[in-house]
Motif scaffolding. Structure first.
Motif, short mmCIF file in Angstrom:
data_model
loop_
_atom_site.label_atom_id
_atom_site.label_comp_id
_atom_site.label_asym_id
_atom_site.label_seq_id
_atom_site.Cartn_x
_atom_site.Cartn_y
_atom_site.Cartn_z
N ALA A 1 0.83 -1.20 0.00
CA ALA A 1 0.00 0.00 0.00
C ALA A 1 0.86 1.25 0.00
O ALA A 1 0.58 2.22 -0.72
N LEU A 2 1.93 1.25 0.79
CA LEU A 2 2.82 2.41 0.86
C LEU A 2 3.59 2.61 -0.44
O LEU A 2 3.88 3.73 -0.83
N LYS A 3 3.90 1.52 -1.12
CA LYS A 3 4.56 1.65 -2.43
C LYS A 3 3.61 2.32 -3.43
O LYS A 3 4.02 3.20 -4.20
N HIS A 4 2.34 1.91 -3.41
CA HIS A 4 1.35 2.56 -4.28
C HIS A 4 1.27 4.05 -3.96
O HIS A 4 1.21 4.90 -4.86
N ALA A 5 1.27 4.37 -2.66
CA ALA A 5 1.19 5.77 -2.25
C ALA A 5 2.39 6.57 -2.75
O ALA A 5 2.24 7.70 -3.21
N CYS A 6 3.58 5.98 -2.66
CA CYS A 6 4.78 6.66 -3.15
C CYS A 6 4.68 6.92 -4.66
O CYS A 6 5.02 8.00 -5.14
N ASP A 7 4.20 5.92 -5.40
CA ASP A 7 4.07 6.07 -6.85
C ASP A 7 3.10 7.19 -7.21
O ASP A 7 3.27 7.88 -8.22
#
Length: 219
Positions: free
Chosen positions: A144-150
């Protein structure tokens, strides 16, 4: 007696000079976005265009992620569109969010599920909603945090996807709060390690930092 058929010649038909480019841009936008309901999305597209607002259009054609649940219409690309449309507001009107959501042809049931999970009322904290939206795509808190960073990064496409460490802390702590089962000591250990990495990167953090085997587990 039937009326005579009206005859036109090319000189009588006035085609607005901007029409070909407008239709070309619309067609390209539809191909990139791949809406489930073309008519519903088209109405939203031209309505938004007439108001000079951010269009409900993806940046590119999207291939579903391996971790994405098959029962959801929400995708990282659609969440990115919503972020572009609504992130200027700290608190978003729930009715406006619903309208933007529907214009992208995403099932309303999923919106309701996220709103209930976040205990949102008539006003929605956009960053918290974004965090839950990323989480609803499936996978772990790290995913989820990777999606947020993207979505949040200012880096060019394919870059490091860095975001400010304080933004990361806010999103991570909120997701752990919603989860409710992650020990506080584990949260602080992970944040301590990542803060050391952020200090080496001018206060920024990127997915490779928290996805690394060297980083204490986030969840």
């Amino acid at each position: 007696m039937p009326l005579p058929e009206t005859m036109f010649c090319a000189q009588q038909i006035n085609i607005p000079p901007e029409l070909p480019d407008l239709l070309k841009q619309f067609t390209k936008a539809a191909i990139r976005t791949q809406p489930r309901d073309v008519l519903q999305w088209s109405a939203a597209y031209f309505s938004t265009l007439s108001r000079g607002e951010t269009l409900p259009v993806k940046d590119r054609v999207e291939v579903p992620a391996a971790t994405q649940r098959t029962d959801t219409g929400l995708t990282p690309g659609l969440l990115r569109v919503l972020h572009k449309q609504l992130s200027a507001q700290v608190l978003v009107d729930a009715e406006e969010l619903g309208e933007k959501w529907s214009s992208l042809c995403i099932p309303r049931a999923q919106l309701q599920s996220i709103l209930e999970l976040g205990h949102f009322g008539r006003e929605v904290d956009w960053m918290k909603f974004l965090a839950l939206g990323c989480s609803s795509l499936g996978g772990s808190i790290s995913t989820a945090l990777k999606h947020a960073c993207d979505i949040l990064t200012q880096d060019p496409e394919g870059g490091a996807a860095r975001i400010p460490f304080q933004t990361f802390v806010f999103l991570y702590k909120y997701l752990t709060q919603v989860d409710g089962d992650i020990p506080e000591a584990q949260i602080e250990e992970a944040l301590g390690a990542l803060q050391a990495e952020a200090e080496k990167q001018a206060g920024m953090i990127q997915p490779r930092n928290f996805l690394s085997a060297l980083c204490p587990p986030l969840s």
